[in-house]
Design a protein around this motif. Sequence first.
Motif, PDB file in Angstrom:
ATOM      1  N   LEU A 105     -33.850 -66.051 -51.653  1.00  0.00           N
ATOM      2  CA  LEU A 105     -34.079 -64.986 -51.872  1.00  0.00           C
ATOM      3  C   LEU A 105     -35.271 -64.307 -51.217  1.00  0.00           C
ATOM      4  O   LEU A 105     -35.292 -62.938 -51.367  1.00  0.00           O
ATOM      5  CB  LEU A 105     -34.620 -64.983 -53.534  1.00  0.00           C
ATOM      6  N   TYR A 106     -35.997 -64.950 -50.517  1.00  0.00           N
ATOM      7  CA  TYR A 106     -36.980 -64.460 -49.612  1.00  0.00           C
ATOM      8  C   TYR A 106     -36.910 -64.858 -48.104  1.00  0.00           C
ATOM      9  O   TYR A 106     -36.789 -66.141 -47.980  1.00  0.00           O
ATOM     10  CB  TYR A 106     -38.508 -64.583 -49.973  1.00  0.00           C
ATOM     11  N   GLU A 107     -36.885 -64.112 -47.183  1.00  0.00           N
ATOM     12  CA  GLU A 107     -36.868 -64.475 -45.977  1.00  0.00           C
ATOM     13  C   GLU A 107     -38.361 -64.698 -45.303  1.00  0.00           C
ATOM     14  O   GLU A 107     -39.241 -64.497 -46.139  1.00  0.00           O
ATOM     15  CB  GLU A 107     -36.356 -63.155 -45.046  1.00  0.00           C
ATOM     16  N   GLU A 108     -38.238 -65.406 -44.489  1.00  0.00           N
ATOM     17  CA  GLU A 108     -39.956 -65.857 -43.903  1.00  0.00           C
ATOM     18  C   GLU A 108     -40.568 -64.613 -43.841  1.00  0.00           C
ATOM     19  O   GLU A 108     -41.802 -64.684 -43.977  1.00  0.00           O
ATOM     20  CB  GLU A 108     -39.758 -66.497 -42.492  1.00  0.00           C
ATOM     21  N   CYS A 109     -40.168 -63.646 -43.274  1.00  0.00           N
ATOM     22  CA  CYS A 109     -40.829 -62.064 -43.280  1.00  0.00           C
ATOM     23  C   CYS A 109     -41.294 -61.579 -44.440  1.00  0.00           C
ATOM     24  O   CYS A 109     -42.428 -60.425 -44.401  1.00  0.00           O
ATOM     25  CB  CYS A 109     -40.109 -61.311 -42.239  1.00  0.00           C
ATOM     26  N   ASP A 110     -40.874 -62.032 -45.574  1.00  0.00           N
ATOM     27  CA  ASP A 110     -41.002 -61.420 -46.878  1.00  0.00           C
ATOM     28  C   ASP A 110     -42.289 -62.076 -47.510  1.00  0.00           C
ATOM     29  O   ASP A 110     -42.951 -61.432 -48.284  1.00  0.00           O
ATOM     30  CB  ASP A 110     -39.780 -61.498 -47.851  1.00  0.00           C
ATOM     31  N   ARG A 111     -42.272 -63.296 -47.063  1.00  0.00           N
ATOM     32  CA  ARG A 111     -43.362 -64.088 -47.890  1.00  0.00           C
ATOM     33  C   ARG A 111     -44.773 -63.815 -47.700  1.00  0.00           C
ATOM     34  O   ARG A 111     -45.671 -64.130 -48.515  1.00  0.00           O
ATOM     35  CB  ARG A 111     -43.084 -65.699 -47.532  1.00  0.00           C
ATOM     36  N   ASP A 112     -45.156 -63.157 -46.592  1.00  0.00           N
ATOM     37  CA  ASP A 112     -46.719 -62.621 -46.670  1.00  0.00           C
ATOM     38  C   ASP A 112     -46.918 -61.325 -46.626  1.00  0.00           C
ATOM     39  O   ASP A 112     -48.044 -60.898 -46.424  1.00  0.00           O
ATOM     40  CB  ASP A 112     -47.204 -63.135 -44.956  1.00  0.00           C
ATOM     41  N   ASP A 113     -45.863 -60.504 -47.442  1.00  0.00           N
ATOM     42  CA  ASP A 113     -46.020 -59.139 -47.609  1.00  0.00           C
ATOM     43  C   ASP A 113     -47.120 -59.153 -48.675  1.00  0.00           C
ATOM     44  O   ASP A 113     -47.340 -60.055 -49.357  1.00  0.00           O
ATOM     45  CB  ASP A 113     -44.840 -58.613 -48.055  1.00  0.00           C
ATOM     46  N   TYR A 114     -47.917 -58.028 -48.873  1.00  0.00           N
ATOM     47  CA  TYR A 114     -49.104 -58.018 -50.030  1.00  0.00           C
ATOM     48  C   TYR A 114     -49.192 -56.639 -50.584  1.00  0.00           C
ATOM     49  O   TYR A 114     -48.789 -55.520 -49.886  1.00  0.00           O
ATOM     50  CB  TYR A 114     -50.441 -58.313 -49.405  1.00  0.00           C
ATOM     51  N   TYR A 115     -49.368 -56.745 -51.705  1.00  0.00           N
ATOM     52  CA  TYR A 115     -49.538 -55.428 -52.487  1.00  0.00           C
ATOM     53  C   TYR A 115     -51.035 -55.165 -52.489  1.00  0.00           C
ATOM     54  O   TYR A 115     -51.951 -55.782 -52.530  1.00  0.00           O
ATOM     55  CB  TYR A 115     -49.219 -55.734 -54.040  1.00  0.00           C
ATOM     56  N   ARG A 116     -51.343 -53.731 -52.497  1.00  0.00           N
ATOM     57  CA  ARG A 116     -52.748 -53.214 -52.633  1.00  0.00           C
ATOM     58  C   ARG A 116     -52.622 -51.991 -53.866  1.00  0.00           C
ATOM     59  O   ARG A 116     -51.849 -51.406 -53.615  1.00  0.00           O
ATOM     60  CB  ARG A 116     -52.943 -52.577 -51.346  1.00  0.00           C
ATOM     61  N   PHE A 117     -53.472 -51.907 -54.527  1.00  0.00           N
ATOM     62  CA  PHE A 117     -53.571 -51.184 -55.704  1.00  0.00           C
ATOM     63  C   PHE A 117     -54.673 -50.293 -55.834  1.00  0.00           C
ATOM     64  O   PHE A 117     -55.852 -50.807 -55.614  1.00  0.00           O
ATOM     65  CB  PHE A 117     -53.435 -51.849 -57.170  1.00  0.00           C
ATOM     66  N   THR A 118     -54.418 -49.015 -55.979  1.00  0.00           N
ATOM     67  CA  THR A 118     -55.864 -48.159 -56.118  1.00  0.00           C
ATOM     68  C   THR A 118     -55.750 -47.699 -57.590  1.00  0.00           C
ATOM     69  O   THR A 118     -54.851 -47.171 -58.173  1.00  0.00           O
ATOM     70  CB  THR A 118     -55.526 -46.849 -55.083  1.00  0.00           C
ATOM     71  N   ASN A 119     -56.907 -47.944 -58.036  1.00  0.00           N
ATOM     72  CA  ASN A 119     -57.005 -47.622 -59.700  1.00  0.00           C
ATOM     73  C   ASN A 119     -57.754 -46.314 -59.916  1.00  0.00           C
ATOM     74  O   ASN A 119     -58.719 -46.229 -59.233  1.00  0.00           O
ATOM     75  CB  ASN A 119     -57.728 -48.795 -60.573  1.00  0.00           C
ATOM     76  N   THR A 120     -57.075 -45.559 -60.486  1.00  0.00           N
ATOM     77  CA  THR A 120     -57.834 -44.232 -60.951  1.00  0.00           C
ATOM     78  C   THR A 120     -58.330 -44.093 -62.442  1.00  0.00           C
ATOM     79  O   THR A 120     -59.178 -44.134 -62.886  1.00  0.00           O
ATOM     80  CB  THR A 120     -56.867 -43.102 -60.630  1.00  0.00           C
ATOM     81  N   ASN A 121     -57.207 -44.371 -63.346  1.00  0.00           N
ATOM     82  CA  ASN A 121     -57.346 -44.582 -64.978  1.00  0.00           C
ATOM     83  C   ASN A 121     -56.379 -45.112 -65.418  1.00  0.00           C
ATOM     84  O   ASN A 121     -55.199 -44.637 -65.963  1.00  0.00           O
ATOM     85  CB  ASN A 121     -57.334 -43.030 -65.321  1.00  0.00           C
ATOM     86  N   ASN A 122     -56.471 -46.678 -65.300  1.00  0.00           N
ATOM     87  CA  ASN A 122     -55.545 -47.666 -65.894  1.00  0.00           C
ATOM     88  C   ASN A 122     -54.181 -47.382 -65.207  1.00  0.00           C
ATOM     89  O   ASN A 122     -53.132 -47.625 -65.732  1.00  0.00           O
ATOM     90  CB  ASN A 122     -55.269 -47.492 -67.529  1.00  0.00           C
ATOM     91  N   GLY A 123     -54.387 -47.205 -63.971  1.00  0.00           N
ATOM     92  CA  GLY A 123     -53.116 -46.671 -63.168  1.00  0.00           C
ATOM     93  C   GLY A 123     -53.320 -46.103 -61.700  1.00  0.00           C
ATOM     94  O   GLY A 123     -54.494 -45.941 -61.649  1.00  0.00           O
ATOM     95  N   GLY A 124     -52.461 -45.773 -61.140  1.00  0.00           N
ATOM     96  CA  GLY A 124     -52.828 -45.167 -59.753  1.00  0.00           C
ATOM     97  C   GLY A 124     -51.448 -45.316 -58.804  1.00  0.00           C
ATOM     98  O   GLY A 124     -50.390 -45.296 -59.065  1.00  0.00           O
ATOM     99  N   THR A 125     -51.974 -45.577 -57.594  1.00  0.00           N
ATOM    100  CA  THR A 125     -50.967 -45.710 -56.522  1.00  0.00           C
ATOM    101  C   THR A 125     -51.043 -47.250 -56.046  1.00  0.00           C
ATOM    102  O   THR A 125     -51.929 -47.865 -56.037  1.00  0.00           O
ATOM    103  CB  THR A 125     -51.105 -44.841 -55.292  1.00  0.00           C
ATOM    104  N   TYR A 126     -49.795 -47.642 -55.322  1.00  0.00           N
ATOM    105  CA  TYR A 126     -49.706 -48.975 -54.610  1.00  0.00           C
ATOM    106  C   TYR A 126     -49.173 -48.902 -53.507  1.00  0.00           C
ATOM    107  O   TYR A 126     -48.291 -47.907 -53.174  1.00  0.00           O
ATOM    108  CB  TYR A 126     -49.248 -50.021 -55.572  1.00  0.00           C
ATOM    109  N   THR A 127     -49.231 -49.957 -52.422  1.00  0.00           N
ATOM    110  CA  THR A 127     -48.733 -50.153 -51.370  1.00  0.00           C
ATOM    111  C   THR A 127     -48.176 -51.547 -51.150  1.00  0.00           C
ATOM    112  O   THR A 127     -48.939 -52.294 -51.685  1.00  0.00           O
ATOM    113  CB  THR A 127     -49.213 -49.561 -50.035  1.00  0.00           C
ATOM    114  N   LEU A 128     -46.955 -51.407 -50.836  1.00  0.00           N
ATOM    115  CA  LEU A 128     -46.374 -53.034 -50.429  1.00  0.00           C
ATOM    116  C   LEU A 128     -46.459 -52.916 -48.997  1.00  0.00           C
ATOM    117  O   LEU A 128     -45.684 -52.259 -48.191  1.00  0.00           O
ATOM    118  CB  LEU A 128     -45.055 -53.216 -51.105  1.00  0.00           C
ATOM    119  N   ASN A 129     -47.143 -53.856 -48.465  1.00  0.00           N
ATOM    120  CA  ASN A 129     -47.449 -53.932 -46.856  1.00  0.00           C
ATOM    121  C   ASN A 129     -46.958 -55.086 -46.138  1.00  0.00           C
ATOM    122  O   ASN A 129     -47.016 -56.077 -46.690  1.00  0.00           O
ATOM    123  CB  ASN A 129     -48.850 -53.897 -46.737  1.00  0.00           C
ATOM    124  N   ASP A 130     -46.309 -54.904 -44.970  1.00  0.00           N
ATOM    125  CA  ASP A 130     -45.921 -55.803 -44.021  1.00  0.00           C
ATOM    126  C   ASP A 130     -47.355 -56.472 -43.764  1.00  0.00           C
ATOM    127  O   ASP A 130     -48.356 -56.092 -43.415  1.00  0.00           O
ATOM    128  CB  ASP A 130     -45.198 -55.586 -42.786  1.00  0.00           C
TER     129      ASP A 130
END
Length: 198
Positions: A105-130
């Motif tokens: 279900l995951y290729e090798e290149c998928d396994r090191d992707d990472y999430y970064r969350f920005t919190n404003t008020n119990n929520g915000g924006t995120y990025t999924l990064n290579d």
Amino acid sequence: MQIVFSGGPKKEAIFEKSVIDNFKGVGDRLSVSFYHLFPPIMKKNSFLLLALAAAGTLTGCGDDKKSEAPKPKTKAELLAAHDWILSEATVTVGGQTGDAFDAGLYEECDRDDYYRFTNTNNGGTYTLNDNTNVCSPPNAETGAWSLNADQSKLTLTPQGDDAEELTVTELTDSSLKLSATGDIFGNAVTFKLSYKVK
């Protein structure tokens, strides 16, 4: 039926019976998109304490004014405190559980992707990064996130895509665990994802 799952790749992945032999009743092929430690107790040496007191150098074992314990971080604050990289993933179909990595279900290149969350008020924006191993095409993704009132559900809304709700089963300063459920051909499907600090 397709299950779109943000924690995984955006491309089609195939379960083969030859890979997960124990999955029953799902057809020949199954397609899925996807506190702090308290200070050590002071060791008392009565003779030493008497000597220090007699010399006038002992003013007390600790500050008379008790310091307040730090306020625990909310789950939103914990989520935004780190970048999160996938460390383990399992999928359960028809009561049988398999490793999502072994199932392809995951290729090798998928396994090191990472999430970064920005919190404003119990929520915000995120990025999924290579990360170091970049897929082609890249998996980079942006969107919005939010937690429900009791912070047990995390909703990710990728830009230009539908919202996805995940259950937060664990969130600490070092561990993030999420799960999501769905249904394929009448079989319950559960994904469990474990993330570590990048």
